[in-house]
Design an enzyme around this catalytic site. Structure first.
Site, PDB file in Angstrom:
ATOM      1  NE  ARG A 104      -3.928  -1.846   2.349  1.00  0.00           N
ATOM      2  CZ  ARG A 104      -4.457  -2.450   3.540  1.00  0.00           C
ATOM      3  NH1 ARG A 104      -4.084  -2.065   4.723  1.00  0.00           N
ATOM      4  NH2 ARG A 104      -5.400  -3.679   3.359  1.00  0.00           N
ATOM      5  CB  CYS A 133     -11.860  -2.366   5.923  1.00  0.00           C
ATOM      6  SG  CYS A 133     -10.798  -3.156   7.257  1.00  0.00           S
ATOM      7  CD  GLN A 160     -11.051  -1.410  12.534  1.00  0.00           C
ATOM      8  OE1 GLN A 160     -10.360  -0.401  12.722  1.00  0.00           O
ATOM      9  NE2 GLN A 160     -10.428  -2.358  11.921  1.00  0.00           N
ATOM     10  CB  SER A 163     -16.079 -10.336   9.599  1.00  0.00           C
ATOM     11  OG  SER A 163     -16.315  -8.807   9.509  1.00  0.00           O
ATOM     12  N   GLY A 164     -12.859  -8.691   9.828  1.00  0.00           N
ATOM     13  CA  GLY A 164     -11.614  -8.196   9.408  1.00  0.00           C
ATOM     14  C   GLY A 164     -10.691  -9.086   9.564  1.00  0.00           C
ATOM     15  CG  HIS A 246     -14.767  -1.938  10.207  1.00  0.00           C
ATOM     16  ND1 HIS A 246     -15.010  -3.263  10.805  1.00  0.00           N
ATOM     17  CD2 HIS A 246     -13.648  -1.914   9.466  1.00  0.00           C
ATOM     18  CE1 HIS A 246     -14.011  -3.859  10.348  1.00  0.00           C
ATOM     19  NE2 HIS A 246     -13.119  -3.410   9.865  1.00  0.00           N
TER      20      HIS A 246
END
Ligand code: 25A
Ligand code: L14
Length: 339
Positions: A104, A133, A160, A163-164, A246
């Site tokens: 990134r 996310c 948050q 599932s992240g 989130h």
């Protein structure tokens, strides 16, 4: 490099994971022009099958040399796999949209949210990074305000979903909740503490400056996506016992004054945003209502009365959808439209 075709050979790497599954579903739902879909995961899943458009597709093991003949690969198998395999895939002529944190902040790699900086895609050299996310949903909501009155500073706190972290974290929340309701002992494995009925101010690893890596991703990625290094960002990222979606409390200070009504007007026209803001009728975005939806939902828009030019808002989105799979598929859509 990608060439114009009516249909493409597409791969999902990490296909058996929470994000990978959502990628397959998103390709199907949006009718992405898929000629052949190839699915990759670790040896644990090799030989299993997953459904795409009523077809059972075999899961293959990710290994060197598999990317020949693949046009577009959506990666979500963790940073180590992206580091090892994305450069090979790009060298084989495949365009990689990578959902991990690996590339990134690489200056050679565009970091793209299609509603915010689609033009950055032009500079890609085979790898495109999909942002974090929490950052994606924040910049979708803040871009129209930044364009109008310039944001000087952002203070964000996140709430948050588990599932992240993947499927195993969702299982852990379910098992701990169920155990506690039966007065049994809880098992702790994915997170360092019990997540059921709790909040953990800890996402990803701690860094030397006392912040977590998740917090610093929000700082650095926001500047790169907005194309503006002067925006000051500070974040506190918190894990809450929510499966999907989130939520974020966002405070901004702007250069020029914007009223809450003006901000609402901008947000109601903004691409990818749905304004959900009628608090007297108990209407504000909720994680449970955003599951399986594409948009970034914004509500509780208020002027910050403690400073001259400030706003507060509450921003919610499905972390597996716009926060990961949908954003990656939207990047692929822009890519094939512009060749
Ligand atoms: O390294 P990072 O960046 O910190 O990422 C760590 C994890 O975070 C998720 C993702 O988990 C990743 O593994 N993640 C990464 N980026 C994310 C993002 N932006 C993100 N989550 C949200 N947003 P995941 O569960 O969602 O996805 C994991 C997928 O990666 C595949 N995979 C793992 N190792 C691989 C690999 N693929 C190829 N080669 C490798 N070496 C993984 O496939 C899954 O598709 P799998 O076959 O290993 O998993 C199948 C099933 O097995 C369970 N499982 C996972 N780990 C174990 C396990 N079972 C037993 N033992 C284990 N150690 C999984 O639940 C899955 O259902
Ligand atoms: O995209 O929630 O950098 O545990 C890494 C950790 C996404 C979510 C990323 C989590 C993430 C994640």
């Amino acid at each position: 490099m990608l060439s114009k075709k009516s249909k493409y050979v597409v791969a999902v790497v990490g296909a058996t994971g929470a994000v990978g599954n959502e990628m397959i579903e998103t390709l199907q739902m949006r009718n992405f022009p898929v000629d052949t879909l190839r699915l990759f995961a670790s040896e644990r899943s090799e030989g299993g099958t997953l459904k795409f458009k009523d077809e059972d597709i075999k899961v293959e093991r990710l290994k060197a040399g598999v990317f020949k003949g693949i046009d577009i690969a959506l990666f979500s198998a963790g940073a180590d796999r992206s580091k090892e395999f994305a450069p090979d895939a790009a060298a084989a002529g495949c365009v990689v949209v990578d959902n991990s944190s690996q590339w990134r902040m690489d200056p050679e790699v565009p970091l793209v949210v299609p509603e915010v900086n689609p033009h950055d895609l032009k500079k890609h050299k085979g790898i495109i990074a999909n942002p974090n996310c929490s950052t994606i949903q924040m910049v979708v909501a803040l871009k129209p305000i930044h364009d109008a009155v310039r944001i000087k500073r952002i203070v964000v706190s996140t709430y948050q979903a588990v599932s992240g972290t993947g499927k195993k974290a969702m299982d852990e929340l379910l098992e701990q909740t169920s155990a506690l309701l039966q007065f049994k002992d809880v098992k702790i494995s994915v997170y360092p503490h019990q997540i059921a009925f709790n909040c953990l101010p800890h996402i990803d690893v701690f860094l030397d400056n006392g912040y977590t890596k998740e917090e610093m991703k929000m700082v650095h990625e926001t500047k790169k996506i907005m194309g503006d290094d002067t925006i000051a960002v500070t974040a506190t990222t918190v894990r809450v016992p929510v499966f999907r979606g989130h939520s974020e409390s966002i405070n901004i200070e702007t250069e020029r004054k914007i009223t809450a009504n003006e901000a609402r007007a901008l947000l109601s026209d903004a691409p990818g945003v749905i304004l959900f803001d009628a608090p007297t009728k108990n209407v504000y975005p909720l994680a449970i209502d955003c599951v399986g939806r594409d948009a970034v939902y914004v509500g509780r828009v208020r002027e910050d009365e403690s400073i001259q030019n400030g706003l507060n808002m509450w921003v919610v989105s499905d972390n597996l959808r716009k926060g990961a799979a949908l954003n990656a598929v939207q990047i692929a859509e822009v890519l094939i439209k512009e060749i």
